[in-house]
Scaffold this motif. Structure first.
Motif, PDB file in Angstrom:
ATOM      1  N   CYS A 328      37.136  29.513 -46.768  1.00  0.00           N
ATOM      2  CA  CYS A 328      36.084  28.947 -47.611  1.00  0.00           C
ATOM      3  C   CYS A 328      34.831  28.755 -46.766  1.00  0.00           C
ATOM      4  O   CYS A 328      34.926  28.476 -45.559  1.00  0.00           O
ATOM      5  CB  CYS A 328      36.509  27.591 -48.192  1.00  0.00           C
ATOM      6  N   LEU A 329      33.694  28.876 -47.387  1.00  0.00           N
ATOM      7  CA  LEU A 329      32.431  28.709 -46.680  1.00  0.00           C
ATOM      8  C   LEU A 329      32.183  27.213 -46.459  1.00  0.00           C
ATOM      9  O   LEU A 329      31.920  26.474 -47.403  1.00  0.00           O
ATOM     10  CB  LEU A 329      31.294  29.337 -47.484  1.00  0.00           C
ATOM     11  N   HIS A 330      32.331  26.784 -45.203  1.00  0.00           N
ATOM     12  CA  HIS A 330      32.126  25.385 -44.815  1.00  0.00           C
ATOM     13  C   HIS A 330      32.970  24.437 -45.657  1.00  0.00           C
ATOM     14  O   HIS A 330      32.523  23.368 -46.086  1.00  0.00           O
ATOM     15  CB  HIS A 330      30.642  25.011 -44.919  1.00  0.00           C
ATOM     16  N   GLY A 331      34.209  24.846 -45.917  1.00  0.00           N
ATOM     17  CA  GLY A 331      35.159  23.993 -46.612  1.00  0.00           C
ATOM     18  C   GLY A 331      34.950  23.869 -48.101  1.00  0.00           C
ATOM     19  O   GLY A 331      35.677  23.115 -48.755  1.00  0.00           O
ATOM     20  N   ASN A 332      33.999  24.607 -48.668  1.00  0.00           N
ATOM     21  CA  ASN A 332      33.721  24.512 -50.106  1.00  0.00           C
ATOM     22  C   ASN A 332      34.669  25.443 -50.849  1.00  0.00           C
ATOM     23  O   ASN A 332      34.547  26.673 -50.785  1.00  0.00           O
ATOM     24  CB  ASN A 332      32.262  24.901 -50.372  1.00  0.00           C
ATOM     25  N   ARG A 333      35.614  24.877 -51.609  1.00  0.00           N
ATOM     26  CA  ARG A 333      36.616  25.686 -52.303  1.00  0.00           C
ATOM     27  C   ARG A 333      35.998  26.548 -53.408  1.00  0.00           C
ATOM     28  O   ARG A 333      36.637  27.482 -53.884  1.00  0.00           O
ATOM     29  CB  ARG A 333      37.695  24.788 -52.895  1.00  0.00           C
ATOM     30  N   LEU A 334      34.786  26.236 -53.847  1.00  0.00           N
ATOM     31  CA  LEU A 334      34.122  27.053 -54.862  1.00  0.00           C
ATOM     32  C   LEU A 334      33.539  28.339 -54.268  1.00  0.00           C
ATOM     33  O   LEU A 334      33.110  29.209 -55.024  1.00  0.00           O
ATOM     34  CB  LEU A 334      33.001  26.254 -55.530  1.00  0.00           C
ATOM     35  N   ARG A 335      33.527  28.447 -52.951  1.00  0.00           N
ATOM     36  CA  ARG A 335      32.924  29.614 -52.314  1.00  0.00           C
ATOM     37  C   ARG A 335      33.922  30.241 -51.339  1.00  0.00           C
ATOM     38  O   ARG A 335      33.765  30.164 -50.123  1.00  0.00           O
ATOM     39  CB  ARG A 335      31.635  29.221 -51.597  1.00  0.00           C
ATOM     40  N   PRO A 336      34.994  30.879 -51.872  1.00  0.00           N
ATOM     41  CA  PRO A 336      35.973  31.513 -50.990  1.00  0.00           C
ATOM     42  C   PRO A 336      35.384  32.728 -50.286  1.00  0.00           C
ATOM     43  O   PRO A 336      34.404  33.328 -50.727  1.00  0.00           O
ATOM     44  CB  PRO A 336      37.110  31.894 -51.944  1.00  0.00           C
ATOM     45  N   LEU A 337      36.001  33.078 -49.153  1.00  0.00           N
ATOM     46  CA  LEU A 337      35.583  34.209 -48.341  1.00  0.00           C
ATOM     47  C   LEU A 337      36.790  35.081 -48.054  1.00  0.00           C
ATOM     48  O   LEU A 337      37.939  34.617 -48.077  1.00  0.00           O
ATOM     49  CB  LEU A 337      34.985  33.742 -47.013  1.00  0.00           C
ATOM     50  N   LEU A 338      36.526  36.340 -47.747  1.00  0.00           N
ATOM     51  CA  LEU A 338      37.559  37.261 -47.270  1.00  0.00           C
ATOM     52  C   LEU A 338      37.237  37.602 -45.831  1.00  0.00           C
ATOM     53  O   LEU A 338      36.176  38.161 -45.534  1.00  0.00           O
ATOM     54  CB  LEU A 338      37.597  38.534 -48.132  1.00  0.00           C
ATOM     55  N   ASN A 347      38.032  40.310 -31.567  1.00  0.00           N
ATOM     56  CA  ASN A 347      37.042  39.451 -30.932  1.00  0.00           C
ATOM     57  C   ASN A 347      35.914  39.053 -31.866  1.00  0.00           C
ATOM     58  O   ASN A 347      35.031  38.299 -31.465  1.00  0.00           O
ATOM     59  CB  ASN A 347      36.458  40.146 -29.693  1.00  0.00           C
ATOM     60  N   PHE A 348      35.895  39.569 -33.042  1.00  0.00           N
ATOM     61  CA  PHE A 348      34.896  39.143 -34.021  1.00  0.00           C
ATOM     62  C   PHE A 348      35.512  39.221 -35.403  1.00  0.00           C
ATOM     63  O   PHE A 348      36.523  39.899 -35.631  1.00  0.00           O
ATOM     64  CB  PHE A 348      33.622  39.994 -33.926  1.00  0.00           C
ATOM     65  N   THR A 349      34.895  38.521 -36.337  1.00  0.00           N
ATOM     66  CA  THR A 349      35.399  38.440 -37.705  1.00  0.00           C
ATOM     67  C   THR A 349      34.288  38.824 -38.665  1.00  0.00           C
ATOM     68  O   THR A 349      33.146  38.369 -38.526  1.00  0.00           O
ATOM     69  CB  THR A 349      35.883  37.011 -38.023  1.00  0.00           C
ATOM     70  N   LEU A 350      34.640  39.648 -39.631  1.00  0.00           N
ATOM     71  CA  LEU A 350      33.705  40.038 -40.684  1.00  0.00           C
ATOM     72  C   LEU A 350      34.025  39.210 -41.924  1.00  0.00           C
ATOM     73  O   LEU A 350      35.158  39.242 -42.416  1.00  0.00           O
ATOM     74  CB  LEU A 350      33.834  41.531 -40.978  1.00  0.00           C
ATOM     75  N   ARG A 351      33.024  38.462 -42.400  1.00  0.00           N
ATOM     76  CA  ARG A 351      33.229  37.601 -43.566  1.00  0.00           C
ATOM     77  C   ARG A 351      32.568  38.254 -44.782  1.00  0.00           C
ATOM     78  O   ARG A 351      31.362  38.504 -44.782  1.00  0.00           O
ATOM     79  CB  ARG A 351      32.618  36.218 -43.330  1.00  0.00           C
ATOM     80  N   LEU A 352      33.375  38.510 -45.814  1.00  0.00           N
ATOM     81  CA  LEU A 352      32.859  39.095 -47.048  1.00  0.00           C
ATOM     82  C   LEU A 352      32.523  37.976 -48.033  1.00  0.00           C
ATOM     83  O   LEU A 352      33.379  37.170 -48.395  1.00  0.00           O
ATOM     84  CB  LEU A 352      33.881  40.042 -47.669  1.00  0.00           C
ATOM     85  N   HIS A 353      31.254  37.945 -48.458  1.00  0.00           N
ATOM     86  CA  HIS A 353      30.794  36.987 -49.458  1.00  0.00           C
ATOM     87  C   HIS A 353      30.585  37.744 -50.768  1.00  0.00           C
ATOM     88  O   HIS A 353      29.825  38.722 -50.799  1.00  0.00           O
ATOM     89  CB  HIS A 353      29.450  36.366 -49.054  1.00  0.00           C
ATOM     90  N   ALA A 354      31.229  37.326 -51.817  1.00  0.00           N
ATOM     91  CA  ALA A 354      30.938  37.878 -53.133  1.00  0.00           C
ATOM     92  C   ALA A 354      29.762  37.099 -53.708  1.00  0.00           C
ATOM     93  O   ALA A 354      29.839  35.880 -53.871  1.00  0.00           O
ATOM     94  CB  ALA A 354      32.152  37.769 -54.047  1.00  0.00           C
ATOM     95  N   CYS A 355      28.653  37.802 -53.989  1.00  0.00           N
ATOM     96  CA  CYS A 355      27.402  37.135 -54.356  1.00  0.00           C
ATOM     97  C   CYS A 355      26.916  37.588 -55.729  1.00  0.00           C
ATOM     98  O   CYS A 355      27.272  38.662 -56.224  1.00  0.00           O
ATOM     99  CB  CYS A 355      26.314  37.426 -53.317  1.00  0.00           C
ATOM    100  N   LEU A 356      26.064  36.783 -56.290  1.00  0.00           N
ATOM    101  CA  LEU A 356      25.423  37.102 -57.557  1.00  0.00           C
ATOM    102  C   LEU A 356      24.293  38.109 -57.350  1.00  0.00           C
ATOM    103  O   LEU A 356      23.658  38.124 -56.292  1.00  0.00           O
ATOM    104  CB  LEU A 356      24.833  35.830 -58.171  1.00  0.00           C
ATOM    105  N   PRO A 357      24.043  38.919 -58.342  1.00  0.00           N
ATOM    106  CA  PRO A 357      22.848  39.769 -58.262  1.00  0.00           C
ATOM    107  C   PRO A 357      21.597  38.888 -58.225  1.00  0.00           C
ATOM    108  O   PRO A 357      21.545  37.844 -58.894  1.00  0.00           O
ATOM    109  CB  PRO A 357      22.901  40.601 -59.545  1.00  0.00           C
ATOM    110  N   PRO A 358      20.593  39.255 -57.452  1.00  0.00           N
ATOM    111  CA  PRO A 358      19.382  38.426 -57.367  1.00  0.00           C
ATOM    112  C   PRO A 358      18.759  38.218 -58.743  1.00  0.00           C
ATOM    113  O   PRO A 358      18.577  39.154 -59.520  1.00  0.00           O
ATOM    114  CB  PRO A 358      18.463  39.243 -56.454  1.00  0.00           C
ATOM    115  N   GLY A 359      18.461  36.939 -59.028  1.00  0.00           N
ATOM    116  CA  GLY A 359      17.791  36.594 -60.278  1.00  0.00           C
ATOM    117  C   GLY A 359      18.661  36.666 -61.501  1.00  0.00           C
ATOM    118  O   GLY A 359      18.142  36.661 -62.630  1.00  0.00           O
ATOM    119  N   TYR A 360      19.982  36.754 -61.359  1.00  0.00           N
ATOM    120  CA  TYR A 360      20.850  36.884 -62.540  1.00  0.00           C
ATOM    121  C   TYR A 360      20.774  35.623 -63.394  1.00  0.00           C
ATOM    122  O   TYR A 360      20.728  35.700 -64.623  1.00  0.00           O
ATOM    123  CB  TYR A 360      22.289  37.157 -62.107  1.00  0.00           C
ATOM    124  N   PHE A 361      20.815  34.456 -62.748  1.00  0.00           N
ATOM    125  CA  PHE A 361      20.666  33.202 -63.465  1.00  0.00           C
ATOM    126  C   PHE A 361      19.289  32.612 -63.162  1.00  0.00           C
ATOM    127  O   PHE A 361      18.744  32.821 -62.077  1.00  0.00           O
ATOM    128  CB  PHE A 361      21.743  32.179 -63.053  1.00  0.00           C
TER     129      PHE A 361
END
Length: 1247
Positions: A328-338, A347-361
């Protein structure tokens, strides 16, 4: 050539005599060319020329010498820089020794390796040059010629020494002079930035993996539309990283390839630093997957989680992808990460964020005062008042809104960074600063993104300049954080927000900390509690305090010293069984807040608990902190962890020692309007009380008889408030504030760490001192009475107690009015003699002979004893070296001192009658006993008055040294100075206010300080200046080989280190460092985790496997057996009556009799050349013996060296070797009636 030398040479030539013939017959020296007269004229002319030449030569020589001195003076700066550079290179070899595991052999030789910075503790544990460090990596070899790591001035050739500086060097010197303390700090910063930066090879690996993942994501297959709760399309083992409560949720979902995949975060910005390398990849959910009303009732967060599950299912077949986990992003369960790691590296981690299209809301839909979670949907119940407005959901709104802005934030930060060349380095330094304080990870943390935005705010508001260096950016950022309270006055990056953007008051009404992003709609500190920001503020303020202090190593304190909660907070407590916090939400009526946090009852109730405790503890604490719940990680094949599975919540208290231990909480007057609030806060504990000033007020009285119990008053307050207001039972509170106190407990009835006994002793000493001053009838007056015993500075591990003797235990010896134990009785109680030094005035009557002075002192002892007995009825026993006085159940040992006696001991006459002054051990020892130790005692007593827990920390430290068999190597005075440095130079901490945290810092200091290359300067009475520190360090470096291995400097002892002059040896110091580091590793987990099998005393139990012989003693004959770490259940009568003090005129008992220490001294005297002997002086029942390997080498036979040796004949030569069997048998014989058994561990003997 000097003029005098030239003259003498000319005089020699002029003294040559030439025979002169008659005047009328000229003699030709060279026939036809040179006559005698012409020859003499030439000689005189040559002499004249020589004199003129000599004068000119001397004049030119003086001028050139002055020119050379001027030139050297100008070059001193260049020399200092060159020396500092060499010094830094060697220092950094000890600080930065880890290399990045991802670097290959091709890059291993590069100067900009992607290596991890070592913490001071790691650096101190590295083996000697060429050895292997604690983590198994080979350390670098030192550049010194002799192969050790001791720092020495760099030797330069004459050409390099006087080489003029270049223009670039002059510019760097000017910059260092105006910005830094010295060039060393500047270079340390530069080297640190190199260490935390990513190497080119690492960047290539990251870019390659990002390209691979991006290509794989573009081929995500589409799936048919299904209901949001239908998970049948997930055919693989991947689970949805979301707690689906409530289970029903409207909407439809289907998988589709992402609309775009973009790098965001710190990596494209150039602010990504080690050691935790994370690269953020924003995967845009296609618009066709979303619906207009997805902002309501967790629909978008659930689609986000489903989309990540679909990505995990697709990537599971990729061979390039190694492990996959959810977080989760900084412990926020509403924003899970892969989380993805490549198969060939971790030696490094790739974090996938599922994001909204810009300006959708529209951002206005997420105003902090709007509601986006309906109560009926969340609870399943109809509202009792249908017309009542729905409560706002600001935290939920900010979580959704945050997924719309990562690209805009990157664009903003990139624009700012392009205008400031040092932006990336400045952010990197702030990140290192935050990481050392454990503030950059977990729920509600001050992360690297906030660090970048803070620096961007300072640049955009022109509080810092674009031309500033990274050092200046860090300094100004900390100054801003220290002086800006975002809990009271929020700030915004939005210059021209739109009309729908919330105002700062709107944000402040919804959140505790407010920092608005450039869009004007998002509070970037939405999840941060006020206590977390106050901690950031406190740390920044603390850093600014010691930044400009020339007596503090700012670089190490600021950026290299870790500050975990256990070593930062004076008291710590934990909330266990977090599921009980559900009841707290109900008790505090937090249903609306629980919806806002999507059922996370831990984050919901935390701000209210903090506010409650802050109100109850009040002025008792300087700061209340709490742990940041770490970001959970779990397998993609597992269900998301429940909220109750989070680790316990830890809270830290930094106490105000002047108020923390007060047992009385005085409230407002009974007729005050605030009295009702006071009663509501404290409940039934509040009661009306009348005070001596006549006031009748509300008050709460807490229990506590001893100082040790009063230190735990905050525990009573916390458990009472949590039970009363939050329904958290005391069984769920694990308070860690006095777990170490048991090892120095001096009472069986109540918990006491000896402060009361020390106070009684000091009061009795003060009374004795006054009576000594008032004595009349002495030949010389008393000029001073000084205490010289640890108990008089509150640092005696087990301070003496007032005793009354049980006469039935003893036989009376009439001639000397003494008590002797009866035959067959256990060893009597050990009575500690408290040393007092009594200085007599100087007079011409004092003799100048050392033997005569001793006789005069013995006469003074007799005279003092007679006067004290006559005027005050004290039982006294005079001896040639001291006077024992029995007073109030304590034994005082008075030593008469004459101030010139050390000088007399240094003087001696040669056979020719010449007076020679030569220093010697006897004079030094006497000076230490009569001058330095009394001065140290009075100084440390002053520290105890300023810091009430100083004495308890000293007792814990010395108890640990004794338990680990190190008390003979790090003596009491040296240990007290080590602890004093923690209070006088606490940076980067505050002075300890509890014995526990002080002891942990003592272990850290002992294990991590660079004893080989630095002196430990203890600035007693704050009399040393920055120049004194520099001089002390320079003298130390110049004379390191001749100085003690542990060098402790004080204002009165800057060059010799009197207290560690003889001990410890380098081997014993290395063992102390190692054992301290291991004890710290054992203790800190014990304090954090209550489920540990062992207790905290495990750090006090020494490992005995390393010793060759163990001599077990009879507990009956060990007078201090009750002080052992693990005391026996059986108690022996020792001839004293507990709880009673002696009366004047009592018979004198046996003083300072400890058969264990006497036996130990006899063993060392007899076999000290063959073995080392160790014993715990505080009730130890084992004497450990370690053979000296060099002592077992065969030596030629000599009749004078046959003691404890046997003869071996080989051929015509006879050798002797130690007779081990006979020596072991001697141990038994010498310790008759004291030694229980001797355990000879022959399997360890290698000779």
């Amino acid at each position: 050539m000097s003029r005098s030398a030239s003259k003498s040479h000319a005089d020699k030539r002029a003294s040559v005599q030439v025979a002169s013939p008659s005047q009328d017959l000229p003699v030709e020296v060279v026939p036809g060319r040179l006559t005698q007269t012409q020859w003499e004229d030439m000689l005189r002319l040559e002499d004249t020329d020589d004199v003129v030449g000599e004068i000119m030569e001397e004049l030119v020589g003086n001028v050139m010498e002055r020119c050379l001195k001027t030139y050297i003076h100008k070059q001193l700066v260049a020399f200092s820089v060159s020396w500092a550079k060499g010094f830094l290179v060697q220092a950094l070899e000890l600080q930065f020794l880890y290399r990045d595991e991802g670097d290959g052999p091709a890059e291993a030789s590069s100067d900009t390796e992607d290596s991890e910075p070592m913490t001071p503790s790691d650096a101190s544990h590295a083996e000697e040059d060429g050895g292997v460090s604690a983590n198994g990596k080979r350390t670098k070899s030192s550049s010194n010629d002799d192969g050790d790591a001791v720092l020495r001035p760099v030797k330069l050739s004459r050409k390099d020494l006087y080489k003029p500086p270049t223009v670039e060097e002059l510019n760097q010197l000017k910059e260092a002079e105006s910005l830094f303390h010295c060039s060393l700090l500047k270079m340390q910063m530069e080297e640190l930035l190199k260490e935390v930066a990513l190497s080119g090879r690492r960047k290539q690996q990251i870019d390659s993996f990002v390209q691979t993942v991006t290509k794989a994501l573009q081929s995500v297959p589409s799936s048919p539309k299904v209901e949001l709760g239908d998970l049948s399309w997930l055919t693989g083992s991947a689970k949805v990283p979301f707690i689906l409560v409530p289970a029903e949720c409207a909407g439809k979902f289907h998988m589709a390839p992402p609309a775009s995949v973009d790098l965001v975060g710190s990596y494209p910005l150039g602010t990504c630093v080690k050691p935790r390398i994370t690269v953020d990849l924003a995967v845009t959910i296609p618009a066709e997957v979303l619906q207009v009303k997805d902002d309501m009732n967790q629909r978008y967060p659930r689609k986000r989680a489903l989309y990540l599950a679909g990505l995990a299912q697709h990537l599971s077949s990729s061979p390039e992808v190694g492990s996959m986990r959810y977080s989760c992003l900084h412990g926020n369960r509403l924003r899970p990460l892969l989380l993805l790691t490549p198969s060939e590296s971790s030696n490094f981690t790739l974090r996938l964020h599922a994001c909204l299209p810009p300006g959708y809301f529209k951002p206005s839909r997420f105003h902090p005062q709007r509601n986006n979670i309906r109560t009926k949907w969340y609870t399943g119940l109809e509202s009792s008042d249908p017309e009542s407005p729905e409560p706002p959901t600001p935290h939920y709104n900010s979580s959704v809104l945050g997924d719309m802005l990562p690209r805009a934030h990157l664009q903003f930060l990139s624009a700012v960074s392009s205008q400031c060349p040092a932006f990336a380095h400045g952010v990197a330094l702030i990140k290192v600063w935050l990481r050392q304080r454990e503030l950059d990870q977990g729920a509600g943390c001050f992360n690297g993104f906030l660090a970048s935005m803070t620096l961007a705010y300072l640049l955009s508001t022109h509080r810092v300049s674009n031309t500033m260096t990274a050092y200046q950016l860090l300094r100004n950022s900390l100054h801003f954080l220290a002086n800006t309270d975002l809990t009271e006055n929020g700030i915004t990056l939005a210059k021209n927000p739109d009309s729908t953007a919330p105002s700062l008051p709107d944000f402040q009404k919804a959140f505790q900390v407010v920092f608005v992003d450039p869009s004007g709609h998002l509070n970037m500190c939405a999840d941060m509690t006020a206590c977390t920001y106050k901690q950031v503020q406190h740390e920044a303020s603390l850093s600014m305090q010691f930044w400009d202090d020339a007596t503090v190593s700012g670089f190490h304190a600021l950026l290299m010293t870790p500050k975990p909660l256990a070593r930062t907070s004076d008291h710590i407590f934990q909330l266990l069984e977090l599921v009980k916090l559900q009841a707290s939400c109900k008790k505090l009526n937090l249903l609306s807040e629980l919806m806002d946090h999507s059922g996370n009852y831990v984050h919901t109730v935390l701000p209210y608990i903090l506010s409650l405790l802050q109100q109850g503890l009040g002025q008792r604490i300087h700061l209340l902190t709490h742990s940041l719940t770490p970001d959970p990680e779990w397998s993609v094949e597992a269900e998301p962890p429940k909220h109750k599975t989070q680790p316990p919540l830890s809270f830290g208290l930094i106490l105000r020692p002047e108020y923390a231990a007060s047992a009385l909480e005085r409230g407002p007057p009974a007729d005050s309007p605030k009295a009702a609030e006071f009663r509501q806060l404290w409940g039934p504990r509040s009661e009306l009380r009348r005070f001596q000033d006549g006031a009748i007020t509300e008050a709460v009285l807490w229990t506590g008889e001893t100082v040790c119990e009063k230190r735990m008053v905050p525990r009573q307050i916390i458990t009472h408030l949590l039970q009363l207001h939050a329904d958290i039972p005391e069984s769920c509170v694990r308070y860690v504030g006095a777990m170490m106190d048991d090892v120095i407990n001096v009472s069986h009835d109540v918990l006491s760490t000896g402060e009361e006994d020390s106070l009684k002793l000091v009061q009795s000493y003060d009374d004795l001192s006054r009576k000594l001053w008032r004595l009349e009838g002495l030949p010389l007056s008393i000029t001073s009475v000084q205490g010289a015993h640890p108990a008089l500075r509150y640092t005696q591990v087990f301070p003496p107690k007032p005793l009354m003797m049980d006469y039935s235990f003893f036989d009376k010896e009439k001639s000397s009015r003494s008590l002797l134990p009866k035959e067959g009785k256990p060893c009597p109680a050990y009575i500690t003699p408290v040393t007092v030094v009594c200085h007599m005035e100087g007079s011409g009557k004092w003799p100048h002979d050392r033997v005569a002075i001793r006789h005069i002192k013995a006469a003074f002892h007799i005279n003092l004893g007679e006067l004290l007995n006559k005027e005050h009825s004290y039982t006294c026993r005079p001896c040639p070296t001291h006077l024992d006085v029995w007073k109030d159940g304590f034994a005082f040992r008075i030593h008469v001192a004459y101030h010139r006696e050390p000088q007399v001991l240094r003087e001696s006459l040669t056979p020719d009658g010449l007076l020679v002054v030569r220093d010697n051990e006897a004079a030094q020892a006497l000076e230490v006993a009569t001058v330095h130790r009394p001065l140290l005692t009075s100084t440390l007593h002053g520290i105890q008055q300023q810091h009430p827990c100083f004495g308890a920390v000293c007792r814990l430290a010395k108890r640990w040294l004794g338990a680990q068999l190190l008390s003979d190597d790090i003596r009491e005075d040296a240990a007290d100075l080590l602890v004093a440095s923690l209070f006088l130079h606490p940076a980067p901490f505050t002075p300890p206010s509890s014995p526990q945290v002080g002891f942990l810092r003592f272990l850290r200091l002992l294990s991590s300080f660079d004893w080989r290359n630095n002196p430990l300067v203890v600035n007693l009475n704050n009399t040393l200046t920055g120049a004194d520190y520099t001089d002390t360090k320079n003298d130390f470096v110049a004379n390191r080989d001749s100085l003690p291995v542990m060098f402790i400097a004080t204002p009165s002892d800057k060059k010799l280190s009197l207290w560690t002059k003889h001990t410890p040896s380098i081997q014993m110091l290395q063992r102390a460092v190692m054992v301290a580091a291991e004890s710290l590793k054992v203790l800190e987990p014990q304090l954090k985790d209550g489920n540990q099998i062992q207790d905290v005393k495990v750090a006090m139990r020494p490992p005995l496997e390393a010793y060759d012989v163990l001599i077990h003693l009879m507990p009956k004959q060990v007078p201090l057996i009750h002080q052992a770490v693990d005391p026996l259940v059986v108690v022996f009568s020792r001839g004293v009556m507990a709880g009673k003090a002696g009366n004047p005129g009592e018979i004198m008992p046996v003083i300072d009799y400890n058969p264990v220490s006497l036996f130990l001294a006899e063993l060392r005297d007899s076999f000290g050349d063959l073995a080392l002997f160790f014993c715990d002086p505080y009730g130890g029942t084992v004497i450990a013996v370690l053979w000296k390997p060099k002592a077992f080498k065969p030596v030629p036979f000599k009749t004078s060296e046959i003691n404890a040796r046997r003869v071996e004949v080989s051929g015509e030569r006879a050798h002797t070797v130690p007779n081990v069997e006979a020596i072991v048998e001697d141990f038994r014989v010498m310790g008759k009636d004291l030694v229980k058994s001797v355990e000879a561990r022959t399997e360890r003997w290698s000779f």
